[in-house]
Design a protein around this motif. Structure first.
Motif, mmCIF file in Angstrom:
data_model
loop_
_atom_site.group_PDB
_atom_site.id
_atom_site.type_symbol
_atom_site.label_atom_id
_atom_site.label_comp_id
_atom_site.label_asym_id
_atom_site.label_seq_id
_atom_site.Cartn_x
_atom_site.Cartn_y
_atom_site.Cartn_z
ATOM 1 N N GLY A 42 0.816 -1.206 0.000
ATOM 2 C CA GLY A 42 0.000 0.000 0.000
ATOM 3 C C GLY A 42 0.849 1.256 0.000
ATOM 4 O O GLY A 42 0.530 2.233 -0.676
ATOM 5 N N LEU A 43 1.941 1.220 0.733
ATOM 6 C CA LEU A 43 2.841 2.368 0.792
ATOM 7 C C LEU A 43 3.556 2.593 -0.538
ATOM 8 O O LEU A 43 3.887 3.730 -0.875
ATOM 9 N N CYS A 44 3.736 1.535 -1.296
ATOM 10 C CA CYS A 44 4.547 1.618 -2.524
ATOM 11 C C CYS A 44 3.757 1.334 -3.800
ATOM 12 O O CYS A 44 4.346 1.170 -4.866
ATOM 13 N N HIS A 45 2.439 1.293 -3.717
ATOM 14 C CA HIS A 45 1.642 0.794 -4.837
ATOM 15 C C HIS A 45 1.785 1.580 -6.131
ATOM 16 O O HIS A 45 1.486 1.062 -7.203
ATOM 17 N N ALA A 46 2.272 2.798 -6.087
ATOM 18 C CA ALA A 46 2.397 3.610 -7.306
ATOM 19 C C ALA A 46 3.828 3.641 -7.852
ATOM 20 O O ALA A 46 4.097 4.406 -8.774
ATOM 21 N N PHE A 47 4.714 2.837 -7.317
ATOM 22 C CA PHE A 47 6.112 2.893 -7.748
ATOM 23 C C PHE A 47 6.282 2.724 -9.254
ATOM 24 O O PHE A 47 7.143 3.362 -9.853
ATOM 25 N N TYR A 48 5.497 1.869 -9.869
ATOM 26 C CA TYR A 48 5.630 1.603 -11.309
ATOM 27 C C TYR A 48 4.540 2.304 -12.114
ATOM 28 O O TYR A 48 4.338 1.988 -13.283
ATOM 29 N N GLY A 49 3.838 3.247 -11.503
ATOM 30 C CA GLY A 49 2.682 3.853 -12.145
ATOM 31 C C GLY A 49 1.534 2.865 -12.127
ATOM 32 O O GLY A 49 1.689 1.713 -11.713
ATOM 33 N N THR A 50 0.362 3.319 -12.542
ATOM 34 C CA THR A 50 -0.804 2.436 -12.606
ATOM 35 C C THR A 50 -1.599 2.782 -13.855
ATOM 36 O O THR A 50 -1.314 3.776 -14.527
ATOM 37 N N ASP A 51 -2.600 1.994 -14.116
ATOM 38 C CA ASP A 51 -3.486 2.245 -15.249
ATOM 39 C C ASP A 51 -4.209 3.583 -15.086
ATOM 40 O O ASP A 51 -4.600 4.208 -16.052
ATOM 41 N N GLY A 52 -4.346 4.057 -13.860
ATOM 42 C CA GLY A 52 -5.030 5.318 -13.598
ATOM 43 C C GLY A 52 -4.115 6.463 -13.207
ATOM 44 O O GLY A 52 -4.554 7.595 -13.058
ATOM 45 N N PHE A 53 -2.814 6.187 -13.025
ATOM 46 C CA PHE A 53 -1.852 7.207 -12.602
ATOM 47 C C PHE A 53 -0.521 6.873 -13.263
ATOM 48 O O PHE A 53 0.212 5.996 -12.804
ATOM 49 N N ALA A 54 -0.216 7.556 -14.349
ATOM 50 C CA ALA A 54 0.912 7.186 -15.209
ATOM 51 C C ALA A 54 2.290 7.461 -14.615
ATOM 52 O O ALA A 54 3.273 6.862 -15.048
ATOM 53 N N VAL A 55 2.387 8.336 -13.634
ATOM 54 C CA VAL A 55 3.695 8.696 -13.083
ATOM 55 C C VAL A 55 4.303 7.496 -12.363
ATOM 56 O O VAL A 55 3.679 6.912 -11.477
ATOM 57 N N ALA A 56 5.521 7.123 -12.746
ATOM 58 C CA ALA A 56 6.240 6.027 -12.095
ATOM 59 C C ALA A 56 7.409 6.596 -11.303
ATOM 60 O O ALA A 56 8.099 7.506 -11.760
ATOM 61 N N LEU A 57 7.638 6.060 -10.130
ATOM 62 C CA LEU A 57 8.758 6.483 -9.303
ATOM 63 C C LEU A 57 10.004 5.652 -9.579
ATOM 64 O O LEU A 57 11.112 6.055 -9.226
ATOM 65 N N LEU A 58 9.806 4.497 -10.181
ATOM 66 C CA LEU A 58 10.913 3.577 -10.415
ATOM 67 C C LEU A 58 10.635 2.804 -11.695
ATOM 68 O O LEU A 58 9.513 2.356 -11.929
ATOM 69 N N ASP A 59 11.646 2.644 -12.508
ATOM 70 C CA ASP A 59 11.536 1.876 -13.744
ATOM 71 C C ASP A 59 11.374 0.391 -13.428
ATOM 72 O O ASP A 59 11.954 -0.117 -12.460
ATOM 73 N N LEU A 60 10.591 -0.297 -14.249
ATOM 74 C CA LEU A 60 10.365 -1.737 -14.030
ATOM 75 C C LEU A 60 11.660 -2.545 -14.032
ATOM 76 O O LEU A 60 11.729 -3.593 -13.396
ATOM 77 N N GLY A 61 12.672 -2.066 -14.711
ATOM 78 C CA GLY A 61 13.956 -2.759 -14.731
ATOM 79 C C GLY A 61 14.675 -2.742 -13.396
ATOM 80 O O GLY A 61 15.687 -3.426 -13.225
ATOM 81 N N ARG A 62 14.138 -1.981 -12.439
ATOM 82 C CA ARG A 62 14.765 -1.867 -11.119
ATOM 83 C C ARG A 62 13.905 -2.503 -10.022
ATOM 84 O O ARG A 62 14.010 -2.135 -8.854
ATOM 85 N N ARG A 63 13.096 -3.485 -10.408
ATOM 86 C CA ARG A 63 12.220 -4.132 -9.436
ATOM 87 C C ARG A 63 12.975 -4.734 -8.263
ATOM 88 O O ARG A 63 12.493 -4.729 -7.131
#
Length: 171
Positions: A41-62
């Motif tokens: 819940g604290l990190c749910h937007a790290f990769y962006g979402t279908d409703g919020f495009a801003v990503a805090l971290l690239d998927l390559g850095r999972r």
């Protein structure tokens, strides 16, 4: 990682993305969610979402996020972020309902625990925004009430009660 990713400076209903993420995590905790779901819940937007495009971290850095919050919590963050909402929401309560990964296009059949976690996180996310934004509530409240009522079999009792409190008069 949230601050380094810029979450404190990204506008979001109710203030900043960081404030929203903290509220979602606190809400899940108040529902007695297990630690991995609270962390997700604290990190749910790290990769962006279908409703919020801003990503805090690239998927390559999972792996970096997994190291910080644990593999289980990171997998929940990825699953949440990967959801193609239009394709996945309607069949979420169905064991055979498809879940479409918006990053890969893959159609999955997630197990019950994964679907429950996803539903709980989605409800916490949306209820936080509905509770602080009258415009968002007016625009989406009735639809969320309908959707989350259909998702009741997947939700914990505290989440169902909170839905009723926040959305009971939506529409």
């Amino acid at each position: 990682m949230l601050r380094a990713g810029g979450a404190a400076g990204i506008e979001h209903p109710g203030g900043t993305l960081l404030a929203h993420l903290e509220r979602v995590s606190a809400l899940l905790s108040s529902w007695n969610a297990r630690p991995a779901l609270v962390a997700a819940g604290l990190c749910h937007a790290f990769y962006g979402t279908d409703g919020f495009a801003v990503a805090l971290l690239d998927l390559g850095r999972r792996a970096e996020l997994a190291e910080a919050i644990g593999a289980e919590a990171e997998a929940l963050v990825y699953f949440y972020a990967s959801c193609d909402r239009g394709a996945s929401y309607p069949g979420l309560t169905d064991d055979a309902g498809p879940f479409t990964d918006r990053f890969t296009g893959e159609r999955l059949r997630p197990g019950l625990t994964t679907r429950r976690d996803f539903a709980e996180l989605t409800v916490a996310n949306e209820l936080d925004i509905v509770a602080i934004s009258p415009a968002y509530r007016a625009r989406h409240g009735a639809a969320f009430l309908d959707l989350f009522t259909r998702w009741h079999p997947l939700l914990s009792e505290p989440a169902r009660v909170h839905c009723h409190i926040v959305l009971g008069q939506a529409g």
